[in-house]
Enzyme design. Structure first.
Site, PDB file in Angstrom:
ATOM      1  N   ASN A  32       0.849  -1.185   0.000  1.00 28.78           N
ATOM      2  CA  ASN A  32       0.000   0.000   0.000  1.00 28.78           C
ATOM      3  C   ASN A  32       0.884   1.233   0.000  1.00 28.78           C
ATOM      4  O   ASN A  32       1.941   1.241   0.625  1.00 28.78           O
ATOM      5  CB  ASN A  32      -0.904  -0.005   1.242  1.00 28.78           C
ATOM      6  CG  ASN A  32      -2.020   1.022   1.140  1.00 28.78           C
ATOM      7  OD1 ASN A  32      -2.884   0.920   0.276  1.00 28.78           O
ATOM      8  ND2 ASN A  32      -1.986   2.010   2.006  1.00 28.78           N
ATOM      9  N   THR A  34       0.685   4.014   1.520  1.00 34.07           N
ATOM     10  CA  THR A  34       1.003   4.390   2.891  1.00 34.07           C
ATOM     11  C   THR A  34       1.337   3.105   3.657  1.00 34.07           C
ATOM     12  O   THR A  34       0.445   2.298   3.920  1.00 34.07           O
ATOM     13  CB  THR A  34      -0.214   5.094   3.539  1.00 34.07           C
ATOM     14  OG1 THR A  34      -0.686   6.087   2.631  1.00 34.07           O
ATOM     15  CG2 THR A  34       0.150   5.721   4.867  1.00 34.07           C
ATOM     16  N   SER A 129     -17.561  -6.658  -9.037  1.00 34.34           N
ATOM     17  CA  SER A 129     -18.793  -6.149  -8.429  1.00 34.34           C
ATOM     18  C   SER A 129     -19.160  -6.948  -7.194  1.00 34.34           C
ATOM     19  O   SER A 129     -18.836  -8.128  -7.082  1.00 34.34           O
ATOM     20  CB  SER A 129     -19.962  -6.200  -9.412  1.00 34.34           C
ATOM     21  OG  SER A 129     -21.128  -5.717  -8.764  1.00 34.34           O
ATOM     22  N   LYS A 183     -18.463  -4.289 -16.964  1.00 36.02           N
ATOM     23  CA  LYS A 183     -18.707  -3.792 -15.598  1.00 36.02           C
ATOM     24  C   LYS A 183     -19.461  -2.463 -15.642  1.00 36.02           C
ATOM     25  O   LYS A 183     -20.363  -2.212 -14.838  1.00 36.02           O
ATOM     26  CB  LYS A 183     -17.391  -3.631 -14.827  1.00 36.02           C
ATOM     27  CG  LYS A 183     -17.530  -2.954 -13.455  1.00 36.02           C
ATOM     28  CD  LYS A 183     -18.258  -3.816 -12.428  1.00 36.02           C
ATOM     29  CE  LYS A 183     -18.890  -3.072 -11.272  1.00 36.02           C
ATOM     30  NZ  LYS A 183     -18.063  -2.333 -10.379  1.00 36.02           N
ATOM     31  N   HIS A 186     -22.995  -3.236 -16.415  1.00 38.63           N
ATOM     32  CA  HIS A 186     -23.560  -3.795 -15.185  1.00 38.63           C
ATOM     33  C   HIS A 186     -24.038  -2.659 -14.281  1.00 38.63           C
ATOM     34  O   HIS A 186     -25.152  -2.663 -13.767  1.00 38.63           O
ATOM     35  CB  HIS A 186     -22.511  -4.656 -14.453  1.00 38.63           C
ATOM     36  CG  HIS A 186     -22.875  -4.971 -13.031  1.00 38.63           C
ATOM     37  ND1 HIS A 186     -22.730  -4.050 -12.011  1.00 38.63           N
ATOM     38  CD2 HIS A 186     -23.390  -6.083 -12.454  1.00 38.63           C
ATOM     39  CE1 HIS A 186     -23.140  -4.591 -10.868  1.00 38.63           C
ATOM     40  NE2 HIS A 186     -23.539  -5.827 -11.113  1.00 38.63           N
ATOM     41  N   ASN A 187     -23.190  -1.665 -14.112  1.00 36.34           N
ATOM     42  CA  ASN A 187     -23.557  -0.550 -13.231  1.00 36.34           C
ATOM     43  C   ASN A 187     -24.685   0.292 -13.818  1.00 36.34           C
ATOM     44  O   ASN A 187     -25.538   0.783 -13.080  1.00 36.34           O
ATOM     45  CB  ASN A 187     -22.335   0.323 -12.944  1.00 36.34           C
ATOM     46  CG  ASN A 187     -21.371  -0.332 -11.967  1.00 36.34           C
ATOM     47  OD1 ASN A 187     -21.340  -1.547 -11.851  1.00 36.34           O
ATOM     48  ND2 ASN A 187     -20.599   0.468 -11.269  1.00 36.34           N
ATOM     49  N   GLU A 190     -27.675  -1.489 -13.044  1.00 36.94           N
ATOM     50  CA  GLU A 190     -27.880  -1.310 -11.593  1.00 36.94           C
ATOM     51  C   GLU A 190     -28.568   0.043 -11.304  1.00 36.94           C
ATOM     52  O   GLU A 190     -29.500   0.115 -10.495  1.00 36.94           O
ATOM     53  CB  GLU A 190     -26.505  -1.398 -10.917  1.00 36.94           C
ATOM     54  CG  GLU A 190     -26.464  -1.109  -9.429  1.00 36.94           C
ATOM     55  CD  GLU A 190     -25.003  -1.082  -8.922  1.00 36.94           C
ATOM     56  OE1 GLU A 190     -24.239  -2.009  -9.231  1.00 36.94           O
ATOM     57  OE2 GLU A 190     -24.645  -0.117  -8.222  1.00 36.94           O
ATOM     58  N   HIS A 454     -32.329  16.289 -47.003  1.00 43.67           N
ATOM     59  CA  HIS A 454     -31.603  15.081 -46.603  1.00 43.67           C
ATOM     60  C   HIS A 454     -32.048  13.840 -47.373  1.00 43.67           C
ATOM     61  O   HIS A 454     -31.368  12.825 -47.332  1.00 43.67           O
ATOM     62  CB  HIS A 454     -31.786  14.853 -45.101  1.00 43.67           C
ATOM     63  CG  HIS A 454     -31.129  15.916 -44.271  1.00 43.67           C
ATOM     64  ND1 HIS A 454     -29.762  16.017 -44.156  1.00 43.67           N
ATOM     65  CD2 HIS A 454     -31.646  16.935 -43.528  1.00 43.67           C
ATOM     66  CE1 HIS A 454     -29.465  17.047 -43.374  1.00 43.67           C
ATOM     67  NE2 HIS A 454     -30.599  17.624 -42.986  1.00 43.67           N
TER      68      HIS A 454
HETATM   69  P1  NDP Z   1     -10.594   4.000  -2.637  1.00 40.04           P
HETATM   70  O1  NDP Z   1     -11.051   4.297  -3.978  1.00 40.04           O
HETATM   71  O2  NDP Z   1     -10.815   5.027  -1.616  1.00 40.04           O
HETATM   72  O3  NDP Z   1      -9.052   3.577  -2.654  1.00 40.04           O
HETATM   73  C1  NDP Z   1      -8.289   3.534  -1.525  1.00 40.04           C
HETATM   74  C2  NDP Z   1      -6.913   3.002  -1.853  1.00 40.04           C
HETATM   75  O4  NDP Z   1      -6.355   3.723  -2.961  1.00 40.04           O
HETATM   76  C3  NDP Z   1      -5.936   3.142  -0.708  1.00 40.04           C
HETATM   77  O5  NDP Z   1      -5.206   1.965  -0.618  1.00 40.04           O
HETATM   78  C4  NDP Z   1      -5.078   4.320  -1.147  1.00 40.04           C
HETATM   79  O6  NDP Z   1      -3.761   4.290  -0.590  1.00 40.04           O
HETATM   80  C5  NDP Z   1      -5.014   4.092  -2.639  1.00 40.04           C
HETATM   81  N1  NDP Z   1      -4.605   5.264  -3.399  1.00 40.04           N
HETATM   82  C6  NDP Z   1      -5.296   6.400  -3.599  1.00 40.04           C
HETATM   83  N2  NDP Z   1      -4.610   7.235  -4.390  1.00 40.04           N
HETATM   84  C7  NDP Z   1      -3.448   6.598  -4.703  1.00 40.04           C
HETATM   85  C8  NDP Z   1      -2.328   6.929  -5.504  1.00 40.04           C
HETATM   86  N3  NDP Z   1      -2.265   8.102  -6.155  1.00 40.04           N
HETATM   87  N4  NDP Z   1      -1.316   6.029  -5.605  1.00 40.04           N
HETATM   88  C9  NDP Z   1      -1.390   4.863  -4.972  1.00 40.04           C
HETATM   89  N5  NDP Z   1      -2.421   4.485  -4.203  1.00 40.04           N
HETATM   90  C10 NDP Z   1      -3.439   5.351  -4.069  1.00 40.04           C
HETATM   91  O7  NDP Z   1     -11.247   2.696  -2.050  1.00 40.04           O
HETATM   92  P2  NDP Z   1     -12.111   1.480  -2.533  1.00 40.04           P
HETATM   93  O8  NDP Z   1     -11.434   0.311  -1.972  1.00 40.04           O
HETATM   94  O9  NDP Z   1     -13.533   1.731  -2.182  1.00 40.04           O
HETATM   95  O10 NDP Z   1     -12.096   1.416  -4.142  1.00 40.04           O
HETATM   96  C11 NDP Z   1     -11.030   0.928  -4.901  1.00 40.04           C
HETATM   97  C12 NDP Z   1     -11.481   0.790  -6.332  1.00 40.04           C
HETATM   98  O11 NDP Z   1     -12.513  -0.197  -6.409  1.00 40.04           O
HETATM   99  C13 NDP Z   1     -12.077   2.041  -6.955  1.00 40.04           C
HETATM  100  O12 NDP Z   1     -11.751   2.100  -8.307  1.00 40.04           O
HETATM  101  C14 NDP Z   1     -13.567   1.815  -6.825  1.00 40.04           C
HETATM  102  O13 NDP Z   1     -14.310   2.557  -7.763  1.00 40.04           O
HETATM  103  C15 NDP Z   1     -13.629   0.331  -7.075  1.00 40.04           C
HETATM  104  N6  NDP Z   1     -14.812  -0.350  -6.572  1.00 40.04           N
HETATM  105  C16 NDP Z   1     -15.341  -0.028  -5.359  1.00 40.04           C
HETATM  106  C17 NDP Z   1     -16.454  -0.676  -4.885  1.00 40.04           C
HETATM  107  C18 NDP Z   1     -17.005  -0.334  -3.565  1.00 40.04           C
HETATM  108  O14 NDP Z   1     -18.088  -0.864  -3.232  1.00 40.04           O
HETATM  109  N7  NDP Z   1     -16.350   0.478  -2.771  1.00 40.04           N
HETATM  110  C19 NDP Z   1     -17.120  -1.733  -5.669  1.00 40.04           C
HETATM  111  C20 NDP Z   1     -16.450  -2.052  -6.891  1.00 40.04           C
HETATM  112  C21 NDP Z   1     -15.350  -1.361  -7.314  1.00 40.04           C
HETATM  113  P3  NDP Z   1      -3.427   5.094   0.757  1.00 40.04           P
HETATM  114  O15 NDP Z   1      -3.757   4.188   1.875  1.00 40.04           O
HETATM  115  O16 NDP Z   1      -1.967   5.358   0.637  1.00 40.04           O
HETATM  116  O17 NDP Z   1      -4.242   6.359   0.739  1.00 40.04           O
END
Ligand code: NDP
Length: 478
Positions: A32, A34, A129, A183, A186-187, A190, A454
């Site tokens: 990660n 961070t 999803s 996907k 799908h959304n 949804e 046309h």
């Molecule tokens: P976020 O979209 O909030 O992502 C959080 C993570 O992204 C953290 O690990 C964060 O790291 C990292 N991050 C953010 N910016 C950067 C960067 N510039 N470089 C590297 N790492 C970065 O959380 P979600 O888990 O909700 O979503 C992740 C993905 O999944 C998104 O694309 C979302 O649309 C998709 N998704 C989400 C669903 C949901 O129900 N939430 C369902 C299906 C898909 P750090 O800890 O360092 O900040």
């Protein structure tokens, strides 16, 4: 022992996906941005720690994975994915696979795929999803990329996907952007499903003046019938829940202002790009946009007032609620038919050969629109994979004929009662125009010829391409 797969991004989705992967017996390396989060995640992993390799640097992370390395990137969609890929790329070797599992716009996926073409690295765009719960215990997974890269990840992904009666809800759907496109649709579906439920809820609440508990009972009942689905199930649960502060139904305390993150809008934009009518999905996206105009709506209600109409004309409440159930089913058929039609067009446009029966199959469990109904779509498309539209398959044509009367009664009752039903009405309008062999575009063609020369085709096939408009012809006005 090297890890079978790696994952970057231990946010909500990434953490849950990583735990799911570890739990199914796959060794996984995690990283990660961070690093504190990586440590925290590892500590919380309990008995799954044995299968998890927490890494603080990209170098350690890459070294921990068995080549060719599949690396899932599950971070905030958009520019962060490009940044993360650029940081990762110098550490990778021939045939390593970067897998974007976030909600990417498929056009970004196509671009990323192309950008890596000559690098020796590959890219997978993977739609996931099911939200947090799905990621943890079994999501629906839509994979786009080369067949060779799919083969490398097939085993792990199959082990973590949801199952519908033993069949895993994951599939390779085609090259490059295919997975993220599916996907997205799908959304889009949804959005339509949710909006139609919201419109029916509005009729029950504002038309029949039912309270949340009564409406919950209606949805719970429907969930035992043909509408059985995750969204109907959670709607009943949501309506039953009490506000911890004050004890009133929580739905009555929630501001009527919906958010959106883009996938609904992308579905509609891509449908329009290809000239595919997706009116129910469009109505659902627009309804979220109208919902967001809370202040304007409140101001408009002061100026215009609510429609000056008599209360909903319902003499037999039980019969009307049965009609609402059938109307919702009919409208839902319209929305799914549109979503699948958009995918069929995209399949031709982008050369994907999207497998329609397989898409319906992997949506039967794990994802947000999972339902009994998708099993019926699977059967219909398995019998007739190249049919022009879902609603002309024998099974769905029969369902439309059986339920469209209810949809018509519900839409007209709601309209006369001043209640907005844009998505239900869009589905009805779609059926009524799609099934009518002789439409009204003859007048559009005449108008276009009149003001813009046309031209038009004739129904008798005769060779007259312009109308007898006299001086109006060819004025060139747009
Ligand atoms: P976020 O979209 O909030 O992502 C959080 C993570 O992204 C953290 O690990 C964060 O790291 C990292 N991050 C953010 N910016 C950067 C960067 N510039 N470089 C590297 N790492 C970065 O959380 P979600 O888990 O909700 O979503 C992740 C993905 O999944 C998104 O694309 C979302 O649309 C998709 N998704 C989400 C669903 C949901 O129900 N939430 C369902 C299906 C898909 P750090 O800890 O360092 O900040």
């Amino acid at each position: 022992e090297q890890a079978e797969i790696g994952l970057i991004g231990l946010g909500v989705m990434g953490s849950n996906l990583a735990l799911n992967i570890a739990e199914k017996g796959n060794r996984i390396a995690v990283f990660n941005r961070t690093p504190a989060r990586t440590g925290e995640f590892y500590e919380e992993a309990g008995s799954l720690k044995d299968n998890i390799v927490p890494c603080e640097t990209i170098e350690d992370f890459v070294a921990a994975i068995r080549p060719p390395r599949p690396i899932i990137i599950m971070i905030k969609a958009g520019a962060p994915v490009d940044e993360q890929m650029a940081l990762l790329e110098p550490h990778l070797q021939q045939n390593d696979i970067m897998i974007d599992a976030g909600n990417a716009n498929f056009r970004d996926t196509m671009r990323r795929f192309d950008a890596l073409k000559d690098s020796g690295l590959t890219f997978i765009g993977m739609g996931v999803s099911g939200g947090e719960e799905g990621a943890r215990h079994g999501p629906s997974i839509m994979v786009g990329g080369t067949e060779a890269s799919w083969k490398r990840v097939e085993k792990v992904l199959t082990s973590i996907a949801a199952q519908y009666h033993g069949e895993p809800c994951v599939a390779w759907l085609g090259e490059n952007g295919a997975g993220h496109f599916v996907k997205t649709i799908h959304n889009g579906i949804e959005y339509a499903d949710m909006q139609m439920i919201a419109e029916i809820y509005g009729i029950l609440r504002d038309g029949l003046k039912m309270d949340a508990a009564e409406i919950a009972a209606v949805f719970a009942g429907w969930n035992r019938g043909r509408l059985n689905s995750y969204l109907i199930e959670i709607t009943a649960k949501v309506l039953e829940a009490a506000d911890p502060i004050g004890g009133r139904p929580i739905v009555d305390m929630i501001l009527d202002k919906a958010g959106q993150k883009g996938t609904g809008k992308w579905s509609v934009i891509e449908a329009q790009n290809m000239g595919v009518p997706a009116t129910a999905i469009e109505a659902a996206v627009a309804a979220r946009s109208i919902s967001a105009l809370k202040d304007e709506r409140e101001a408009a209600e002061k100026v215009l007032g609510l429609p000056a109409v008599p209360p909903l004309a319902v003499s037999d409440k039980a019969a009307f609620i049965k009609d609402l159930e059938n109307a919702l089913l009919a409208a839902k058929i319209g929305a799914y038919a549109q979503g699948f039609a958009v995918m069929a067009a995209a399949s031709r446009e982008f050369g994907w050969s999207l497998p329609m029966p397989t898409i319906a199959k992997i949506w039967r469990a794990g994802c947000i629109i999972r339902s009994q109904f998708l099993d019926e779509i699977t059967t219909a498309f398995t019998r007739d994979p190249h049919v022009a539209n879902l609603i002309v398959t024998p099974a769905f044509a029969a369902m439309v004929r059986e339920t469209d009367g209810a949809l018509r009664r519900v839409v007209s009752t709601a309209v006369l009662g001043g209640l907005p039903v844009p998505a239900l009405a869009a589905a009805l309008g779609y059926f009524d125009s799609y099934r009518r062999g002789r439409g009204t575009a003859n007048i559009i063609q005449a108008q276009r010829d009149f003001f813009g020369a046309h031209g038009f085709d004739r129904i008798d096939g005769a060779d007259s391409h312009h109308g007898p408009w006299g001086s109006g012809l060819g004025t060139g006005a747009a």
